[in-house]
Write a protein that holds these residues in place. Structure first.
Motif, PDB file in Angstrom:
ATOM      1  N   HIS A 166     -29.262  -2.813  28.636  1.00 10.03           N
ATOM      2  CA  HIS A 166     -28.665  -4.049  29.114  1.00 10.03           C
ATOM      3  C   HIS A 166     -29.695  -4.898  29.820  1.00 10.03           C
ATOM      4  CE1 HIS A 166     -25.485  -6.719  30.179  1.00 10.03           C
ATOM      5  NE2 HIS A 166     -25.850  -6.698  31.444  1.00 10.03           N
ATOM      6  N   TYR A 186     -28.479   1.178  23.377  1.00  7.56           N
ATOM      7  CA  TYR A 186     -28.313  -0.139  23.983  1.00  7.56           C
ATOM      8  C   TYR A 186     -28.962  -0.164  25.361  1.00  7.56           C
ATOM      9  CZ  TYR A 186     -25.990  -4.079  26.175  1.00  7.56           C
ATOM     10  OH  TYR A 186     -25.730  -5.242  26.834  1.00  7.56           O
ATOM     11  N   LEU A 231     -26.250   2.090  17.841  1.00 10.68           N
ATOM     12  CA  LEU A 231     -26.327   0.821  18.564  1.00 10.68           C
ATOM     13  C   LEU A 231     -25.883   1.013  20.008  1.00 10.68           C
ATOM     14  CD1 LEU A 231     -26.725  -2.220  18.539  1.00 10.68           C
ATOM     15  CD2 LEU A 231     -24.368  -2.458  17.847  1.00 10.68           C
ATOM     16  N   LEU A 240     -25.714   3.931  21.598  1.00  7.40           N
ATOM     17  CA  LEU A 240     -26.556   4.916  22.278  1.00  7.40           C
ATOM     18  C   LEU A 240     -27.835   4.280  22.796  1.00  7.40           C
ATOM     19  CD1 LEU A 240     -26.675   8.261  20.277  1.00  7.40           C
ATOM     20  CD2 LEU A 240     -26.024   7.931  22.633  1.00  7.40           C
ATOM     21  N   ARG A 272     -21.431  -4.992  35.945  1.00  6.25           N
ATOM     22  CA  ARG A 272     -22.536  -5.247  36.869  1.00  6.25           C
ATOM     23  C   ARG A 272     -22.124  -6.226  37.950  1.00  6.25           C
ATOM     24  NH1 ARG A 272     -27.274  -8.422  37.357  1.00  6.25           N
ATOM     25  NH2 ARG A 272     -26.340  -9.936  35.955  1.00  6.25           N
ATOM     26  N   PRO A 321     -28.088 -11.612  31.492  1.00  6.09           N
ATOM     27  CA  PRO A 321     -28.416 -12.895  30.869  1.00  6.09           C
ATOM     28  C   PRO A 321     -29.426 -13.665  31.697  1.00  6.09           C
ATOM     29  CG  PRO A 321     -26.145 -12.821  31.633  1.00  6.09           C
ATOM     30  CD  PRO A 321     -26.661 -11.449  31.672  1.00  6.09           C
ATOM     31  N   GLN A 371     -19.682  -5.905  18.017  1.00  8.59           N
ATOM     32  CA  GLN A 371     -19.713  -4.759  18.924  1.00  8.59           C
ATOM     33  C   GLN A 371     -20.773  -4.934  19.998  1.00  8.59           C
ATOM     34  OE1 GLN A 371     -20.222  -1.372  16.451  1.00  8.59           O
ATOM     35  NE2 GLN A 371     -18.169  -1.499  15.575  1.00  8.59           N
ATOM     36  N   TYR A 372     -21.922  -5.437  19.556  1.00 11.98           N
ATOM     37  CA  TYR A 372     -23.024  -5.629  20.503  1.00 11.98           C
ATOM     38  C   TYR A 372     -22.626  -6.615  21.587  1.00 11.98           C
ATOM     39  CZ  TYR A 372     -27.650  -6.753  22.239  1.00 11.98           C
ATOM     40  OH  TYR A 372     -28.731  -6.949  23.047  1.00 11.98           O
ATOM     41  N   LEU A 423     -30.385  11.704  26.697  1.00  8.68           N
ATOM     42  CA  LEU A 423     -30.235  11.120  25.365  1.00  8.68           C
ATOM     43  C   LEU A 423     -31.419  11.481  24.477  1.00  8.68           C
ATOM     44  CD1 LEU A 423     -29.092   9.256  23.250  1.00  8.68           C
ATOM     45  CD2 LEU A 423     -29.999   7.330  24.503  1.00  8.68           C
ATOM     46  N   PHE A 447     -28.282  -5.447  17.408  1.00  5.57           N
ATOM     47  CA  PHE A 447     -27.601  -5.209  16.133  1.00  5.57           C
ATOM     48  C   PHE A 447     -28.484  -5.542  14.950  1.00  5.57           C
ATOM     49  CE2 PHE A 447     -26.760  -9.385  17.745  1.00  5.57           C
ATOM     50  CZ  PHE A 447     -26.932 -10.216  16.663  1.00  5.57           C
ATOM     51  N   CYS A 463     -20.876  -4.666  29.938  1.00  3.42           N
ATOM     52  CA  CYS A 463     -21.901  -4.285  30.911  1.00  3.42           C
ATOM     53  C   CYS A 463     -22.044  -5.343  31.988  1.00  3.42           C
ATOM     54  CB  CYS A 463     -23.235  -4.064  30.209  1.00  3.42           C
ATOM     55  SG  CYS A 463     -23.360  -2.470  29.448  1.00  3.42           S
ATOM     56  N   GLU A 464     -21.990  -6.591  31.564  1.00  2.00           N
ATOM     57  CA  GLU A 464     -22.133  -7.683  32.510  1.00  2.00           C
ATOM     58  C   GLU A 464     -20.965  -7.679  33.496  1.00  2.00           C
ATOM     59  OE1 GLU A 464     -24.871  -8.978  32.557  1.00  2.00           O
ATOM     60  OE2 GLU A 464     -24.359 -10.309  34.208  1.00  2.00           O
ATOM     61  N   TYR A 508     -21.863   0.296  37.008  1.00  2.00           N
ATOM     62  CA  TYR A 508     -22.816  -0.178  35.985  1.00  2.00           C
ATOM     63  C   TYR A 508     -23.985   0.780  35.878  1.00  2.00           C
ATOM     64  CZ  TYR A 508     -26.711  -2.894  34.194  1.00  2.00           C
ATOM     65  OH  TYR A 508     -27.808  -3.315  33.496  1.00  2.00           O
ATOM     66  N   MET A 545     -20.232  -5.082  23.958  1.00  2.00           N
ATOM     67  CA  MET A 545     -20.897  -4.150  24.867  1.00  2.00           C
ATOM     68  C   MET A 545     -21.618  -4.899  25.973  1.00  2.00           C
ATOM     69  SD  MET A 545     -22.678  -0.822  23.174  1.00  2.00           S
ATOM     70  CE  MET A 545     -23.527  -1.779  22.033  1.00  2.00           C
ATOM     71  N   ARG A 546     -22.274  -5.981  25.565  1.00  2.00           N
ATOM     72  CA  ARG A 546     -23.019  -6.749  26.562  1.00  2.00           C
ATOM     73  C   ARG A 546     -22.075  -7.363  27.581  1.00  2.00           C
ATOM     74  NH1 ARG A 546     -26.647 -11.495  24.524  1.00  2.00           N
ATOM     75  NH2 ARG A 546     -24.569 -12.372  24.433  1.00  2.00           N
ATOM     76  N   ARG A 585     -29.310   6.886  30.871  1.00  2.00           N
ATOM     77  CA  ARG A 585     -29.572   7.422  29.529  1.00  2.00           C
ATOM     78  C   ARG A 585     -30.101   8.827  29.637  1.00  2.00           C
ATOM     79  NH1 ARG A 585     -33.070   3.117  26.658  1.00  2.00           N
ATOM     80  NH2 ARG A 585     -31.555   3.116  24.975  1.00  2.00           N
TER      81      ARG A 585
END
Lengths: 182, 352
Positions: free
Chosen positions: B139, B137, B133, B135, A124, B142, A112-113, A143, B186, A120-121, A134, A116-117, A140
């Protein structure tokens, strides 16, 4: 003396019940008790004499103390060879099962992580909107901490209270309770 | 035979096996037959060791027949000859007489279980963890790192020559170095670690041990964990406190199943029934992900275990209880999100 059957007698001997002959107690005499012949040692009046002034402990507390002082741990289990082996096998199997379960959960979270990454990428860089979507996605706001509305704090700091319900096996008997609030 | 291995660190450097990885080197066993007296031992090693004891004679070896010997035995051996007996005291990891492992039921440390999967735990693993996870997160594109961390230990401005080689200063205003904030991945989703439930005895009640006992009993009933008594750490004559003698508090540390059961009881049974309950103060927390809240005696009386036989306890002695929830979050903000997703309401200004 009452006659007891031999079966009852043997039972009583097994359970260590003292067998007392059933006797009729003499009825308490209705006559007033004779005045104590001895004169009291002290000449002070009875009301001044000290009553039993030891502080009386509540019986409930005595009971609690009794149960708290329960003799500690029983002796550990002693298994024969086969039983120990059986236990060991089951224990190892359970540990392995737990381990694989935990590993699967970890892997799922990792998947999942990563997804998600990647998403997002993509937002972006991949879209040609200068990263607008993005920025909207990764905000947030609201939150953490209470949401401020008209001078007072509303909500539970981002996580709605309706969300926070532990899972159950089935739906409730009465359906959705509309009056429910916490 | 058992004494046939010589740790290589006892050998001089020239004797050490080269081109062997360290792990292999440690597990290398030398049999007594390959061991020669010519090996120059370092002076720390006793030369006349058991390694050099001669083997038994051949006729002794041939005459050794344990099976026949046991058959010839008229009566059974006493249990002390064949039963394993754990040592009374633990004498360290190097002692040959070791207690059984804690996972074996022979051990006194053996805790059977887990016997159940609490609902809250199940909810956490299946729902809350993935949701938290996503919520929490953040970014990082890379090739970039999360921003530079501020100075943790403060240095000295070199205004004075005496500042040279001084150790760094501690954090401003407090003695404890705050934990680092790491991006949530994670691997480090905040989760419950343990819960400490405790009750501090008022100094006026300190004389009467019954308050202590009732509080201990209630804690035990509520948490399913044996409560322990905390003793005073300092002697203070004004408060009639003696170090290590005066009982100050009772506490119970919950982990695993008990922890989840207790928290779900607090959230689902107790908190909704407290009158005019606003929630846990948003300012609670020690800055490193541990939140705490208190429950009044009236609330403690609402735990199902206490309520079911409320008459068992003297009503004046029902304690108020502090609950400290330790999470693996490194800051209070994440811990608050975790707990509010588990159903604990927060009110007031949130100290993030």
């Amino acid at each position: 003396m009452m006659k007891l059957s031999p079966a009852l007698l043997s039972l009583a001997s097994v359970f260590k019940i003292p067998l007392r002959p059933y006797t009729i107690l003499p009825a308490p005499s209705l006559l007033p008790k004779p005045f104590p012949s001895k004169t009291p040692f002290s000449t002070s009046s009875v009301s001044l004499a000290r009553k039993d002034q030891r502080n009386k402990v509540d019986k409930r507390i005595t009971l609690i103390r009794y149960h708290l002082n329960h003799p500690a741990t029983p002796r550990p289990l002693r298994f024969s060879r086969l039983r120990a082996l059986r236990h060991w096998t089951i224990h190892r199997a359970a540990q392995l099962h737990l381990h694989t379960q935990r590993r699967l959960e970890q892997l799922e979270l990792e998947r999942q992580y990563n997804a998600m990454r990647a998403a997002c990428e993509e937002l972006r860089v991949g879209l040609d909107d200068g990263g607008r979507l993005y920025r909207q996605t990764t905000t947030r706001k609201g939150l953490f901490g209470g949401l401020k509305m008209e001078g007072e704090i509303v909500g539970n700091g981002g996580v709605p209270i309706e969300y926070a319900k532990a899972q159950v096996d089935g739906p409730p008997r009465g359906g959705w309770d509309h009056g429910w609030m916490r | 035979m058992a004494a046939s291995k010589v740790p290589s660190r006892l050998l001089p450097f020239s004797q050490k096996q080269k081109f062997v990885c360290l792990r292999c080197q440690w597990t290398t066993r030398r049999s007594a037959s390959t061991y020669t007296i010519e090996t120059d031992l370092s002076e720390d090693v006793v030369p006349d060791s058991s390694l050099l004891t001669p083997q038994p004679d051949q006729d002794i070896v041939t005459a050794w027949d344990p099976v026949q010997r046991s058959r010839n035995r008229k009566r059974q051996l006493p249990p002390s000859r064949y039963k394993f007996r754990p040592p009374r005291y633990y004498r360290g990891p190097l002692h040959p007489h070791q207690p059984p492992s804690p996972s074996s039921p022979n051990s006194r440390l053996f805790v059977p279980g887990p016997f159940s999967l609490p609902r809250l735990q199940q909810t956490y693993t299946s729902t809350l963890a993935p949701d938290l996870l996503s919520l929490l997160y953040t970014h990082h594109p890379p090739g970039t790192l999360p921003g530079p961390t501020g100075q943790r230990l403060r240095g000295w401005d070199n205004t004075s020559p005496y500042h040279k080689n001084r150790p760094l200063r501690g954090p401003r205003g407090r003695a404890v170095l705050p934990l680092m904030k790491r991006p949530i991945t994670f691997r480090n989703i905040p989760r419950l670690e343990k819960i400490v439930v405790h009750h501090v005895i008022r100094s006026s009640d300190n004389r009467d041990s019954s308050y202590l006992h009732v509080a201990g009993m209630i804690l035990q009933a509520v948490t399913n964990v044996r409560a322990t008594v905390c003793k005073a750490r300092h002697s203070i004559a004004n408060f009639k406190m003696t170090k290590d003698v005066t009982a100050m508090a009772v506490k119970a540390e919950l982990k695993g199943e008990d922890m989840y059961c207790f928290l779900s009881k607090v959230v689902d049974v107790v908190m909704p029934r407290i009158k005019e309950y606003k929630g846990v103060s948003g300012g609670s927390g020690d800055g490193s992900g541990n939140l705490a809240f208190g429950l009044q005696p009236s609330a403690v009386g609402m735990f199902p275990e206490v309520e079911v036989n409320y008459d068992m306890y003297p009503p004046k002695m029902i304690p108020s209880v502090d609950v400290m929830v330790c999470t693996t979050a490194t800051n209070d903000r994440d811990a608050r999100v975790l707990l509010s997703s588990m159903g604990i309401p927060f009110h007031g200004k949130h100290a993030n």
